[in-house]
Design an enzyme around this catalytic site. Structure first.
Site, PDB file in Angstrom:
ATOM      1  CE1 TYR A   4     -17.454   7.079   1.842  1.00  0.00           C
ATOM      2  CE2 TYR A   4     -16.949   9.090   0.649  1.00  0.00           C
ATOM      3  CZ  TYR A   4     -16.535   7.997   1.376  1.00  0.00           C
ATOM      4  OH  TYR A   4     -15.199   7.840   1.643  1.00  0.00           O
TER       5      TYR A   4
ATOM      6  CG  ASP B  54     -12.990  11.624  -1.196  1.00  0.00           C
ATOM      7  OD1 ASP B  54     -12.098  11.061  -1.854  1.00  0.00           O
ATOM      8  OD2 ASP B  54     -13.706  11.027  -0.371  1.00  0.00           O
TER       9      ASP B  54
ATOM     10  CG  HIS C 138     -14.487   2.649  -0.852  1.00  0.00           C
ATOM     11  ND1 HIS C 138     -15.704   3.287  -0.870  1.00  0.00           N
ATOM     12  CD2 HIS C 138     -13.867   3.105   0.268  1.00  0.00           C
ATOM     13  CE1 HIS C 138     -15.800   4.088   0.175  1.00  0.00           C
ATOM     14  NE2 HIS C 138     -14.707   3.999   0.892  1.00  0.00           N
TER      15      HIS C 138
ATOM     16  CE  LYS D 278     -12.857   7.481  -1.407  1.00  0.00           C
ATOM     17  NZ  LYS D 278     -13.893   8.490  -1.203  1.00  0.00           N
TER      18      LYS D 278
END
Length: 318
Positions: free
Chosen positions: A55, A50, A115, A84
Site C-alpha cells: 500500500y 490495517d 498478503h 502484510k
C-alpha cells in the site's frame, strides 16, 4: 467503540482484535492525508489499523500513530497494528517485517499476514507483477519465516490473506503456529459461507476487507451500498446501507476493515456496532446473488505463475 470487551474478538492465543478496523490502502497515495486520517480515526474510537508494504502507507500510518502516542491520546497496548508480507519478501519474512517496523518506527506488529499465496522476485515491489517476476511458491519455508517473526518478538500473531480453504488445509499440515486470521474479501454480495465454516472449525478468525464492496477502489463497486435490498433493510432500521453491510459481517462472526478518510463516514461506520439486524434481514441478504470483486487476475498467467487460471488461484472456490 468505547474499548469494551464486546468490541473485540479473541484470536487464537488470546490476542484481542478490535472488530472494526481502519484500512489505509489509498490510491492515489497521499501520505499527509493518511497521517491525518489515522489521527482522526483514533479520536473517533478506532483502535485497529490495517496497512501493508504494497500500500505504501506504512510510513504515514506510523507517523499518525506515533503522534497520538506521544500526545498521550492512546498507549501502544491499546492499538492493534496489522501489516502484510508482499510476494517479494517470501524468501525472507523476517527481513520483510523488520523493514515494515522500520517504516512504522515501531518495535513490534500485532499481526503480520501473508498478503497473497504468491512468491515474487525480491525486486518486484509493485502491485501488478510482470510475467518474469514470479518464483516457485514454497509456503512451508514462507510460513517457517513467519513463525520466526513471532519467536523473535517482532509480531504478536501471524495469519493469511486471500487464502482458499484448500491452501489453508495444506498449510496446517506443516504449521507449528497456526494462522490466527484469514483476511479476505467479504460483504453481502460475497458471503464466504464455505470459507467461514472451514475457518471456524479450525479456530481461524475471518477478517473482512472491502466489507462495503470496495467503493472508491479501481476494482471496487457501489453494488453493495446501492443494492435495493440493503437499502430497504437500512430504511427499516433507520440506518445507512454501509452500516447494514458492516453489521451483517460482524453478525457473521467476522471483523471488518473499513476505509474512509471522511470523518462523518468514519463515525457512521463505527455506528454499525450499535445496529441490530433481525432474522428477516439475514434471510433477505442470503438470497442475494454473489460475485467476487477482487479476483487476483494479476497473479495469473500461462507461463511463470503457479496459477494458470483464476480457478487455480482460488481452488475452484469462486
Amino acid at each position: 467503540m468505547g474499548g469494551g470487551e464486546c468490541d473485540v474478538v479473541r484470536l487464537w492465543g488470546g490476542i484481542k482484535l478490535p472488530l472494526v478496523g481502519f484500512g489505509t490502502a489509498a490510491f492515489p497515495y497521499n501520505g499527509e492525508r493518511i497521517e491525518q486520517a489515522v489521527g482522526t480515526a483514533l479520536e473517533i474510537g478506532y483502535r485497529h489499523f490495517d496497512t501493508a508494504k504494497i500500500y505504501g502507507s506504512e510510513t504515514a500510518v506510523g507517523r499518525g500513530l506515533r503522534k497520538a502516542l506521544s500526545e498521550g491520546v492512546v498507549n501502544r497496548k491499546e492499538i492493534f497494528v496489522t501489516s502484510k508480507l508482499w510476494g517479494s519478501d517470501h524468501h525472507d519474512p523476517v527481513g520483510g517485517l523488520r523493514q515494515t517496523l522500520k517504516n512504522l518506527e515501531m518495535e513490534y506488529l500485532d499481526m503480520f499476514l501473508v498478503h497473497w499465496p504468491a512468491k515474487l522476485k525480491a525486486r518486484a515491489c509493485y502491485p501488478v507483477p510482470a510475467e518474469e517476476d514470479f518464483e516457485c511458491l514454497d509456503m512451508e519455508s514462507t510460513w517457517a519465516g513467519m513463525e520466526r517473526c513471532v519467536e523473535l518478538g517482532l509480531c504478536k500473531c501471524i495469519g493469511l490473506s486471500n487464502f482458499s480453504c484448500t491452501k489453508i488445509d495444506l498449510l496446517l499440515q506443516h504449521a507449528s503456529i497456526p494462522p490466527a486470521v484469514n483476511q479476505v474479501e467479504m460483504h453481502p454480495l460475497w458471503r464466504q459461507n464455505k470459507l467461514r465454516d472451514f475457518c471456524g472449525e479450525r479456530k481461524i478468525h475471518v477478517s473482512a476487507y472491502s466489507p462495503l464492496g470496495g467503493p472508491g477502489n479501481s476494482w471496487g463497486s457501489m453494488a453493495v451500498v446501492e443494492h435495493p435490498i440493503i437499502k430497504s433493510v437500512a430504511l427499516k432500521h433507520n440506518a445507512t446501507p454501509a452500516q447494514v453491510a458492516l453489521r451483517w459481517g460482524l453478525d457473521k462472526g467476522a471483523s471488518v476493515i473499513t476505509k474512509s478518510f471522511n470523518p462523518e463516514r468514519m463515525k457512521e461506520n463505527l455506528g454499525a456496532l450499535e445496529l441490530q439486524l433481525d432474522e428477516d434481514d439475514f434471510a433477505e441478504i442470503e438470497r442475494l446473488g454473489e460475485y467476487k470483486l477482487m479476483r487476483g487476475e494479476f497473479l495469473v498467467n500461462d507461463t511463470t505463475s503457479p496459477y494458470k487460471s483464476i480457478q487455480e488461484l482460488w481452488d475452484g472456490e469462486i
